[in-house]
Design an enzyme around this catalytic site. Structure first.
Site, PDB file in Angstrom:
ATOM      1  N   CYS A  85       5.560  -9.223   0.221  1.00 35.50           N
ATOM      2  CA  CYS A  85       6.033  -8.818  -1.103  1.00 35.50           C
ATOM      3  C   CYS A  85       7.544  -8.741  -1.038  1.00 35.50           C
ATOM      4  O   CYS A  85       8.139  -8.735   0.043  1.00 35.50           O
ATOM      5  CB  CYS A  85       5.438  -7.473  -1.506  1.00 35.50           C
ATOM      6  SG  CYS A  85       5.621  -7.164  -3.284  1.00 35.50           S
TER       7      CYS A  85
ATOM      8  N   CYS B 108       9.250  -6.265  -2.986  1.00 35.19           N
ATOM      9  CA  CYS B 108       9.745  -4.996  -3.543  1.00 35.19           C
ATOM     10  C   CYS B 108      10.459  -4.107  -2.531  1.00 35.19           C
ATOM     11  O   CYS B 108      11.354  -3.349  -2.890  1.00 35.19           O
ATOM     12  CB  CYS B 108       8.631  -4.223  -4.241  1.00 35.19           C
ATOM     13  SG  CYS B 108       7.304  -3.696  -3.160  1.00 35.19           S
TER      14      CYS B 108
ATOM     15  N   CYS C 249       8.688  -6.761  -7.505  1.00 35.62           N
ATOM     16  CA  CYS C 249       7.978  -7.588  -6.521  1.00 35.62           C
ATOM     17  C   CYS C 249       8.316  -9.073  -6.657  1.00 35.62           C
ATOM     18  O   CYS C 249       7.813  -9.895  -5.895  1.00 35.62           O
ATOM     19  CB  CYS C 249       6.479  -7.361  -6.648  1.00 35.62           C
ATOM     20  SG  CYS C 249       6.018  -5.620  -6.486  1.00 35.62           S
TER      21      CYS C 249
ATOM     22  N   LYS D 216      -5.392  -5.911  -7.921  1.00 29.30           N
ATOM     23  CA  LYS D 216      -4.447  -4.814  -7.719  1.00 29.30           C
ATOM     24  C   LYS D 216      -4.021  -4.270  -9.069  1.00 29.30           C
ATOM     25  O   LYS D 216      -3.414  -4.975  -9.874  1.00 29.30           O
ATOM     26  CB  LYS D 216      -3.233  -5.318  -6.935  1.00 29.30           C
ATOM     27  CG  LYS D 216      -2.152  -4.264  -6.741  1.00 29.30           C
ATOM     28  CD  LYS D 216      -1.086  -4.706  -5.768  1.00 29.30           C
ATOM     29  CE  LYS D 216      -0.010  -3.653  -5.640  1.00 29.30           C
ATOM     30  NZ  LYS D 216       1.043  -4.047  -4.697  1.00 29.30           N
TER      31      LYS D 216
ATOM     32  N   ARG E 119       5.775   4.506  -2.538  1.00 32.58           N
ATOM     33  CA  ARG E 119       7.114   4.036  -2.921  1.00 32.58           C
ATOM     34  C   ARG E 119       8.189   4.894  -2.285  1.00 32.58           C
ATOM     35  O   ARG E 119       9.298   4.428  -2.061  1.00 32.58           O
ATOM     36  CB  ARG E 119       7.224   3.966  -4.446  1.00 32.58           C
ATOM     37  CG  ARG E 119       6.293   2.864  -4.960  1.00 32.58           C
ATOM     38  CD  ARG E 119       6.291   2.706  -6.454  1.00 32.58           C
ATOM     39  NE  ARG E 119       5.224   1.769  -6.831  1.00 32.58           N
ATOM     40  CZ  ARG E 119       4.829   1.564  -8.064  1.00 32.58           C
ATOM     41  NH1 ARG E 119       5.409   2.191  -9.058  1.00 32.58           N
ATOM     42  NH2 ARG E 119       3.855   0.696  -8.316  1.00 32.58           N
TER      43      ARG E 119
ATOM     44  N   ARG F 244       5.662  -1.842 -13.237  1.00 29.54           N
ATOM     45  CA  ARG F 244       5.032  -3.059 -12.723  1.00 29.54           C
ATOM     46  C   ARG F 244       3.910  -3.572 -13.629  1.00 29.54           C
ATOM     47  O   ARG F 244       3.080  -4.352 -13.219  1.00 29.54           O
ATOM     48  CB  ARG F 244       4.464  -2.798 -11.339  1.00 29.54           C
ATOM     49  CG  ARG F 244       5.453  -2.302 -10.295  1.00 29.54           C
ATOM     50  CD  ARG F 244       5.053  -2.771  -8.907  1.00 29.54           C
ATOM     51  NE  ARG F 244       5.600  -2.015  -7.806  1.00 29.54           N
ATOM     52  CZ  ARG F 244       6.884  -2.043  -7.413  1.00 29.54           C
ATOM     53  NH1 ARG F 244       7.758  -2.778  -8.090  1.00 29.54           N
ATOM     54  NH2 ARG F 244       7.278  -1.342  -6.379  1.00 29.54           N
TER      55      ARG F 244
ATOM     56  N   GLU G 220      -9.153 -12.644 -11.507  1.00 26.99           N
ATOM     57  CA  GLU G 220      -8.115 -12.676 -10.461  1.00 26.99           C
ATOM     58  C   GLU G 220      -8.728 -13.112  -9.125  1.00 26.99           C
ATOM     59  O   GLU G 220      -8.140 -13.906  -8.384  1.00 26.99           O
ATOM     60  CB  GLU G 220      -7.475 -11.290 -10.288  1.00 26.99           C
ATOM     61  CG  GLU G 220      -6.444 -10.914 -11.330  1.00 26.99           C
ATOM     62  CD  GLU G 220      -5.096 -11.607 -11.111  1.00 26.99           C
ATOM     63  OE1 GLU G 220      -4.979 -12.426 -10.185  1.00 26.99           O
ATOM     64  OE2 GLU G 220      -4.170 -11.335 -11.894  1.00 26.99           O
TER      65      GLU G 220
ATOM     66  N   LYS H  86      -7.631  -2.723  -4.726  1.00 23.12           N
ATOM     67  CA  LYS H  86      -6.695  -1.618  -4.620  1.00 23.12           C
ATOM     68  C   LYS H  86      -6.321  -1.045  -5.971  1.00 23.12           C
ATOM     69  O   LYS H  86      -6.059  -1.833  -6.867  1.00 23.12           O
ATOM     70  CB  LYS H  86      -5.478  -2.191  -3.915  1.00 23.12           C
ATOM     71  CG  LYS H  86      -4.254  -1.400  -3.881  1.00 23.12           C
ATOM     72  CD  LYS H  86      -3.233  -2.154  -3.105  1.00 23.12           C
ATOM     73  CE  LYS H  86      -2.003  -1.308  -3.114  1.00 23.12           C
ATOM     74  NZ  LYS H  86      -0.818  -2.038  -2.952  1.00 23.12           N
TER      75      LYS H  86
ATOM     76  N   SER I 183      -1.854   5.337  -1.000  1.00 17.72           N
ATOM     77  CA  SER I 183      -1.080   6.528  -0.660  1.00 17.72           C
ATOM     78  C   SER I 183      -1.469   7.752  -1.494  1.00 17.72           C
ATOM     79  O   SER I 183      -1.604   8.849  -0.961  1.00 17.72           O
ATOM     80  CB  SER I 183       0.403   6.225  -0.838  1.00 17.72           C
ATOM     81  OG  SER I 183       0.683   5.768  -2.147  1.00 17.72           O
TER      82      SER I 183
ATOM     83  N   TYR J  57      -4.582   5.380   5.538  1.00 17.71           N
ATOM     84  CA  TYR J  57      -3.652   6.189   6.321  1.00 17.71           C
ATOM     85  C   TYR J  57      -4.401   7.191   7.201  1.00 17.71           C
ATOM     86  O   TYR J  57      -3.811   7.817   8.064  1.00 17.71           O
ATOM     87  CB  TYR J  57      -2.661   6.901   5.387  1.00 17.71           C
ATOM     88  CG  TYR J  57      -1.910   5.913   4.516  1.00 17.71           C
ATOM     89  CD1 TYR J  57      -0.819   5.211   5.028  1.00 17.71           C
ATOM     90  CD2 TYR J  57      -2.323   5.630   3.216  1.00 17.71           C
ATOM     91  CE1 TYR J  57      -0.149   4.274   4.262  1.00 17.71           C
ATOM     92  CE2 TYR J  57      -1.665   4.690   2.437  1.00 17.71           C
ATOM     93  CZ  TYR J  57      -0.587   4.008   2.968  1.00 17.71           C
ATOM     94  OH  TYR J  57       0.065   3.068   2.207  1.00 17.71           O
TER      95      TYR J  57
HETATM   96  C1  PBG Z   1       3.935  -3.664  -2.463  1.00 15.19           C
HETATM   97  C2  PBG Z   1       2.830  -2.715  -2.194  1.00 15.19           C
HETATM   98  C3  PBG Z   1       2.571  -1.463  -2.782  1.00 15.19           C
HETATM   99  C4  PBG Z   1       1.480  -0.923  -2.109  1.00 15.19           C
HETATM  100  C5  PBG Z   1       1.083  -1.849  -1.166  1.00 15.19           C
HETATM  101  N1  PBG Z   1       1.903  -2.965  -1.246  1.00 15.19           N
HETATM  102  C6  PBG Z   1       3.332  -0.711  -3.810  1.00 15.19           C
HETATM  103  C7  PBG Z   1       3.345  -1.134  -5.204  1.00 15.19           C
HETATM  104  O1  PBG Z   1       2.706  -2.097  -5.602  1.00 15.19           O
HETATM  105  O2  PBG Z   1       4.087  -0.491  -5.907  1.00 15.19           O
HETATM  106  C8  PBG Z   1       0.886   0.430  -2.365  1.00 15.19           C
HETATM  107  C9  PBG Z   1       0.149   1.035  -1.222  1.00 15.19           C
HETATM  108  C10 PBG Z   1      -0.097   2.486  -1.320  1.00 15.19           C
HETATM  109  O3  PBG Z   1       0.114   3.137  -2.364  1.00 15.19           O
HETATM  110  O4  PBG Z   1      -0.522   3.051  -0.299  1.00 15.19           O
HETATM  111  N2  PBG Z   1       3.881  -4.334  -3.644  1.00 15.19           N
END
Ligand code: PBG
Length: 329
Positions: free
Chosen positions: A122, A124, A132, A201, A211, A223, A239, A254, A280, A319
């Site tokens: 990515c 970002c 991104c 996603k 982030r 986003r 998708e 995700k 996260s 995690y």
């Molecule tokens: C990058 C990315 C993100 C996550 C994984 N790859 C952040 C986003 O899309 O803002 C999020 C993972 C997480 O929240 O643990 N694009």
């Protein structure tokens, strides 16, 4: 046949009976552990909103990876915090970039290199604006350009593969990126490197703590023009279909917990391996409840992962991977 002939409680009477008839399971080998690599040496900086998760310099990351390997985890998912950022995110395809450096170090460790090393692809974390893809100014503000971003994402995937990534995982949500990455990898002789596409996603509040961990918050806007609307299950399946047509070998779903129905629907539709990302925010809200003493730490971790496996995911990015493996072991 119903009650009183049928009594479902009969098979719940002992742990051995329950174990015998258990339908789903979590094993350490199904778990993928995310690592956030940062410059420096001896750096182990805890992420404020994610207790137990750290920004790690490469030497420290190798130690964590070796522990992950000892615990029998399936793999690592690598993110990077570069020394500096620019408009294009050039750190993403820099051969001396932070993740490239980390991959080479991990491949030198006999223990760590047994793990599947998955590189997130990515821009970002590497762009000054935190989006991104490439950003251009328009009459009514700005736009994250699709087609001009594809080449950059493909370059990042090639560079990460050359540095040692076993799998590349595009998470940007630009249309056509899986095909662009597949073509670029094939052209460079990496036709055997699999693509794990973040096919489904959603634009989610649950990425908030990440982030902070990856220093990748968008500096303006959000986003929602590239990540999916949380209401859309049918779109998620489109998708997935498109990413598979473009050559994805596996798909990643995700977030996990608020979207378990999407994982189940994907499982029923496609035969490819499916991973799910317990993101996260899912981690942080459980940690917050543990800190307050409101939930049982061990049981809640394993139940949250079991639910994701039961929904249909073959593997889970989490995690909690190391803690879960300890609990299972
Ligand atoms: C990058 C990315 C993100 C996550 C994984 N790859 C952040 C986003 O899309 O803002 C999020 C993972 C997480 O929240 O643990 N694009």
């Amino acid at each position: 046949m119903s009650f009183p002939q049928t009594r479902l409680r009969r098979l719940r009477r002992s742990e051995s009976l329950r174990a015998l008839v258990r339908e789903a399971a979590v094993e350490p080998g199904d778990l993928v552990y995310p690592l956030f690599l940062c410059p420096g040496e001896g750096v182990r900086r805890e992420v404020g909103s994610m207790p137990g998760v750290f920004n790690l310099s490469v030497d420290e990351a190798v130690r964590d990876a070796e522990e992950a390997a000892r615990l029998g985890l399936g793999g690592l998912l690598l993110f990077g915090l570069p020394e500096s950022k620019d408009e294009q995110g050039s750190g993403a395809w820099d051969e001396n970039g932070i993740v490239q450096h980390g991959l080479r170090a991990l491949k030198e460790s006999p223990a760590a290199k047994k793990l599947v090393l998955i590189a997130d692809v990515c821009l970002c974390e590497y762009t000054s604006h935190g989006h991104c893809g490439l950003v251009v100014d328009t009459r009514d503000g700005f736009e994250v350009e699709n087609d001009s971003s594809l080449d950059l994402l493909a370059r990042a995937a090639v560079s990460l593969t050359q540095a040692g990534a076993d799998v590349v995982a595009p998470s940007d949500m630009m249309d056509g990126r899986v095909g662009a990455i597949r073509r670029a990898l094939d052209q460079e002789g990496s036709e055997d490197t699999p693509i794990l596409s973040y096919a489904s996603k959603f634009a989610s509040a649950f990425y908030g703590p990440f982030r902070e961990a990856a220093d990748s918050a968008p500096q303006f806007g959000d986003r929602k023009t590239y990540q999916m609307d949380g209401a859309n299950l049918r779109e998620a399946l489109r998708e997935i279909d498109l990413d598979l047509e473009e050559g994805a070998d596996m798909i990643l779903m995700k977030p996990a917990m608020p979207y378990l129905d999407v994982i189940r629907a994907a499982r029923e539709r496609v035969g490819v391996p499916i991973g799910a990302y317990q993101v996260s925010g899912e981690y942080s809200m459980l940690q917050a409840a543990f800190a307050k003493g409101w939930l049982d730490h061990d049981r809640a971790i394993l139940e949250s992962l079991l639910g994701i496996r039961r929904a249909g995911a073959d593997f889970v990015v989490t995690y909690f991977a190391k803690e879960a493996a300890k609990l299972l072991g």
